[in-house]
Scaffold this motif. Structure first.
Motif, PDB file in Angstrom:
ATOM      1  N   PRO A 223      31.378  37.048  43.296  1.00 54.12           N
ATOM      2  CA  PRO A 223      32.372  38.098  43.012  1.00 54.12           C
ATOM      3  C   PRO A 223      32.358  39.254  44.022  1.00 54.12           C
ATOM      4  O   PRO A 223      33.403  39.833  44.308  1.00 54.12           O
ATOM      5  CB  PRO A 223      32.002  38.603  41.613  1.00 54.12           C
ATOM      6  N   THR A 224      31.188  39.568  44.574  1.00 50.26           N
ATOM      7  CA  THR A 224      31.162  40.670  45.553  1.00 50.26           C
ATOM      8  C   THR A 224      32.002  40.315  46.770  1.00 50.26           C
ATOM      9  O   THR A 224      32.794  41.132  47.259  1.00 50.26           O
ATOM     10  CB  THR A 224      29.709  40.983  45.997  1.00 50.26           C
ATOM     11  N   VAL A 225      31.845  39.087  47.265  1.00 51.74           N
ATOM     12  CA  VAL A 225      32.623  38.668  48.438  1.00 51.74           C
ATOM     13  C   VAL A 225      34.105  38.592  48.070  1.00 51.74           C
ATOM     14  O   VAL A 225      34.974  39.117  48.775  1.00 51.74           O
ATOM     15  CB  VAL A 225      32.106  37.314  48.981  1.00 51.74           C
ATOM     16  N   ALA A 226      34.386  37.970  46.930  1.00 50.55           N
ATOM     17  CA  ALA A 226      35.783  37.722  46.563  1.00 50.55           C
ATOM     18  C   ALA A 226      36.547  39.012  46.261  1.00 50.55           C
ATOM     19  O   ALA A 226      37.755  39.076  46.443  1.00 50.55           O
ATOM     20  CB  ALA A 226      35.849  36.774  45.368  1.00 50.55           C
ATOM     21  N   LYS A 227      35.812  40.026  45.799  1.00 50.33           N
ATOM     22  CA  LYS A 227      36.505  41.275  45.419  1.00 50.33           C
ATOM     23  C   LYS A 227      36.218  42.397  46.409  1.00 50.33           C
ATOM     24  O   LYS A 227      36.409  43.575  46.104  1.00 50.33           O
ATOM     25  CB  LYS A 227      36.063  41.694  44.019  1.00 50.33           C
TER      26      LYS A 227
END
Ligand SMILES: NC(=O)C1=CN([C@@H]2O[C@H](COP(=O)(O)OP(=O)(O)OC[C@H]3O[C@@H](n4cnc5c(N)ncnc54)[C@H](O)[C@@H]3O)[C@@H](O)[C@H]2O)C=CC1
Ligand SMILES: O=C([O-])CC(=O)C(=O)O
Length: 330
Positions: A223-227
């Protein structure tokens, strides 16, 4: 691509924030290398041409030895005439109250005609990178309008996601980004993307073994990369610009100069049906580049978790494609 003759590089959205971070690096030789002169072709909407002229004045003032000239256009046909490298950055951003369909519709109105202009006049070796969002679907729209250009010349930028993933993994494992190989971004440049560590190595060791924390990968890393795009907007009050420009430089540099032996990178490329991604969709894959051509890394094992994540992101791409078709944009 010629080495002594200037290479024509068209940048759309030249007066925007990514444009401002990108043009100076292109002109200094970081896009195509230190031996390749470039002629910049800037495309903007009429109301931003004056700002583009200001940027051109600053480019002049840098006295870059490789910069062979700058032309400014508000007409796509002229801007893409004879172009070798097309960086499609300018797009209609999503504004408050805008539905996904509105965004696709506004951008279809930009990327359809730009694809047609590339088809009509670009050089036979043209390579296109779409940065403007929704990047994958915009690249697909442009390709649909360019039947005479090989479809594999149209690509979408997921290198920023790839670079973000490298940085997150390096920080977590106290390694450096250069220690990491074979990381991959799959699917759409959106929050559904799948940053995949299952084949990644850190100094030759499996990354998942080094991390040794499945929950971190699932609940933090992905989620950190995707968001990350949204987190940058929240922190900076504006979307990623210098890092996006940097990724565009990386993407084209790798496309032209190749990936290092034994490693790969990530790019949105036209699917050949690999890994169950419907043929023709512009999806991110692990890719190598050599001889100026991207190749999807073949025969990787895809575990159940990865399968589910890839399928979810690809389903979103299919939905976007169907929405564009329903709007009559292709
Ligand atoms: N793929 C990726 O990883 C990333 C994509 N983006 C996307 O890149 C795009 C550009 O971002 P920024 O430079 O920050 O936006 P910006 O709003 O600062 O600049 C966009 C520029 O495009 C121009 N433009 C609009 N329509 C145009 C057209 N038809 N022809 C030529 N120029 C046109 C505008 O006048 C403006 O100057 C946005 O869609 C953004 O969401 C941003 C970061 C990362
Ligand atoms: O999220 C945004 O609007 C900009 C973008 O694509 C990114 O930073 O990845």
């Amino acid at each position: 691509m010629p080495v002594s003759q200037p290479v024509n590089v068209t940048v759309t959205g030249a007066a925007g924030q990514i444009g401002y971070a990108l043009l100076f690096r292109v002109a200094s030789g970081q896009l195509l290398g230190p031996d390749t002169p470039v002629r910049l072709r800037l495309l903007e909407v009429p109301q931003a041409v004056k700002a583009a002229e200001g940027t051109a004045m600053e480019l002049d003032d840098c006295a870059f030895p490789l910069l062979a000239g700058i032309d400014i256009h508000d007409d796509a046909t002229a801007a893409f005439d004879g172009t070798n490298v097309a960086l499609l950055v300018g797009a209609r951003p999503r504004t408050a109250g805008m539905e996904r369909g509105d965004l696709l519709s506004a951008n279809g109105g930009i990327f359809g005609p730009q694809g047609a202009a590339i088809n009509a006049g670009a050089a036979s070796d043209v390579r296109v990178l779409v940065v403007g969002n929704p990047a994958n679907t915009n690249a697909w729209i442009a390709a649909q309008h360019a039947p005479d250009v090989p479809a594999d010349r149209f690509t979408a930028m997921t290198r920023l996601d790839h670079n973000r993933a490298l940085a997150q993994l390096a920080a977590r494992t106290r390694s450096t980004v250069s220690d990491i190989q074979r990381l991959a971004i799959w699917g759409n440049h959106s929050a559904t993307q799948y940053p995949d560590l299952t084949h990644a190595t850190i100094s030759g060791r499996p990354a998942l073994e080094v991390v040794d924390d499945e929950a971190w990968v699932r609940d933090t890393f992905i989620p950190t990369v995707a968001k990350r795009g949204a987190a940058i907007i929240e922190a900076r009050g504006a979307s990623s610009a210098a890092s996006a420009a940097n990724a565009a430089i990386d993407h084209v540099h790798t496309w032209v100069h190749g990936t290092p032996e034994g490693d790969w990178t990530s790019a949105g490329v036209v699917s050949d049906g690999s890994y169950g991604v419907p043929e023709g969709l512009v999806s991110s894959f692990p890719v190598t580049s050599s001889g100026g051509e991207w190749r999807i890394v073949p025969d990787l094992d895809v575990d159940d978790f990865s399968r589910e994540r890839i399928d979810a992101s690809v389903a979103e791409l299919v939905e976007e494609r169907e929405a564009v078709r329903a709007l009559g944009l292709v």
